[in-house]
Design an enzyme around this catalytic site. Sequence first.
Site, PDB file in Angstrom:
ATOM      1  N   GLU A 260       0.889  -1.173   0.000  1.00 21.36           N
ATOM      2  CA  GLU A 260       0.000   0.000   0.000  1.00 21.36           C
ATOM      3  C   GLU A 260       0.915   1.208   0.000  1.00 21.36           C
ATOM      4  O   GLU A 260       1.526   1.532   1.020  1.00 21.36           O
ATOM      5  CB  GLU A 260      -0.863   0.016   1.260  1.00 21.36           C
ATOM      6  CG  GLU A 260      -1.789  -1.159   1.410  1.00 21.36           C
ATOM      7  CD  GLU A 260      -2.937  -1.144   0.425  1.00 21.36           C
ATOM      8  OE1 GLU A 260      -3.232  -0.071  -0.129  1.00 21.36           O
ATOM      9  OE2 GLU A 260      -3.512  -2.211   0.191  1.00 21.36           O
ATOM     10  N   CYS A 297      -2.771   9.063   3.085  1.00 22.68           N
ATOM     11  CA  CYS A 297      -2.482   8.468   1.771  1.00 22.68           C
ATOM     12  C   CYS A 297      -3.591   8.746   0.783  1.00 22.68           C
ATOM     13  O   CYS A 297      -3.380   8.715  -0.420  1.00 22.68           O
ATOM     14  CB  CYS A 297      -2.284   6.962   1.923  1.00 22.68           C
ATOM     15  SG  CYS A 297      -3.658   6.144   2.746  1.00 22.68           S
TER      16      CYS A 297
END
Length: 522
Positions: A260, A297
């Site tokens: 990720e 993010c």
Amino acid sequence: MTADSTRLRSYAEGRWHDGTGALVPLIDPTTEVLLGHCPSGGLDFAAAFDYARRVGGPALARLSFAERAERIEAAVKVLHAHREVLIELSVECAGTTRGDAKFDIDGGLGTAQFYAGLGKTLGARRTLLDGDMVQLSRSPRYVGQHVLQSVPGLALHINAFNFPIWGLLEKAAPALIAGVPVVAKPAIPGGLLAYRAVELLVAADVLPPGALTVLFCEPDGLLGAVRAGDVVAFTGSSATGRKVRGHDAVLSGFVRVNVEADSVNAAVLDPDATDETTTLFAHEVVREMTQKAGQKCTAFRRVLVPESRLDEVQSDLTERLAAVKVGNPRSTGVTVGPLITAAQRDRARAGIAGLAASCRFVHGDGGSGALVDVEAGRGFFVGPTLLRAESVDTPRVHDDEVFGPVATLIPYSGDATAAAAAVARGQGGLCASVYSDDRDFVTTFVASAGPWLGRVNVGSEKIAPHGPGHGAVLPASIHGGPGRAGGGQELGGLRGLELYLQRTVVQGDRPMLERALGVTPG
Ligand code: NAP
């Protein structure tokens, strides 16, 4: 709560370890007061991993999905009982406002609780059946049954600094429910918060022995301890993600890896969006820039606005940003605290300077700006900074993730296909939001941009009062995106367990398989 002189320890092999080596200082990013230290090394990774596999694996294997889920639920209760302490610690060690602290802590607890609920629905089984038995030859006796079983090794979780609690729990809960022992390595910045949570869990003794190992240290040598049968789930920058994927032990052990990584997320405004939808768009752009000081993010880095509406949108956004108070996150009214470390502040400023080489500032300039309740010269602040690019071809705007309260306005033609093409220039992202009330615009955008993204959020007049909006990562939806976002996938309900489960098809005699696998005869 003041954590001065705290020295982070690691929990491995069923006990606490002090660690050795150079001490990494842990600093309150608002006041620059020293809060504690993290020893850089001195841990026996091989022994820690061995214990997790040897003790944690069997301990979890003895429990059914539902029993593991009960342990997760108990862990959630323990942490929830100390929620206020954790919130205060987040403000202190990560510079979050209380709201931002809750986003991390409540988000983590909610996600773990969600997985506890899902785990209970899986009942007393230890193996999941995947679909029905399928006849594989002319004889109806010869069948195949796909099953999902816990991977034989451990799950190494390498976490980013920006969500110390959510990052720990959103990975650990699905792994543990899948029956796989977890070795977590939280990031050192913000590590005090993760450390306190682990202390609480260990003291409460709610997890099976060996199920949770948490290493507070620098990462050197960590990946060398993985081997065949383990899984690595990494969250962090693309640069580190590449190192993780290419590590010798990962490659030679054929270790399954989930990455990720970072993402240049986009907001897209339809030229014909209604006033209400445009207001939702503006509200979410400002929220994404300012929540957790842009250290998310999922935060928007690119704001794609039709050329015809660019000036109008710019003045709305700059007016909203002018009202944002930056400063001490303990002070009422402050919604933007500091970045977590001096290094992150410097990295964000360097990124802003890179964008400013081809874009112009329309709000802020990468400096801290006026600060509320902060001693002069203290703190790692970057004020909200909005830039404006000349066009979708402006260099760097699709490439640079500046990890702070920073976004760039980018004009586009107003055509949904053009918007999707611009989004695709991010080379794969976690999520984009399109703000539109027009089904055709949304259909065209999703068809073209969707395969470049892990998630598309459609903001519209009708959904405005109902959804949490762009930035919320919800456990029932997948999280993770293709390409530079890492190509990984987490969460998404039961899909989130699959990283930790091996899918095997068992072929043979139907009655034998029915008995061996616990399939109800059909
Ligand atoms: P980072 O510098 O890549 O670090 C992430 C983690 O990797 C930390 O625990 C770090 O440990 C560890 N690490 C560093 N070098 C390593 C190596 N060679 N081998 C193994 N582990 C290593 O990222 P960060 O600055 O913490 O986080 C910010 C980035 O994460 C941003 O780019 C953001 O977009 C991304 N992020 C992505 C997601 C997502 O879900 N896609 C979520 C959150 C954040 P140390 O702290 O000890 O160096």
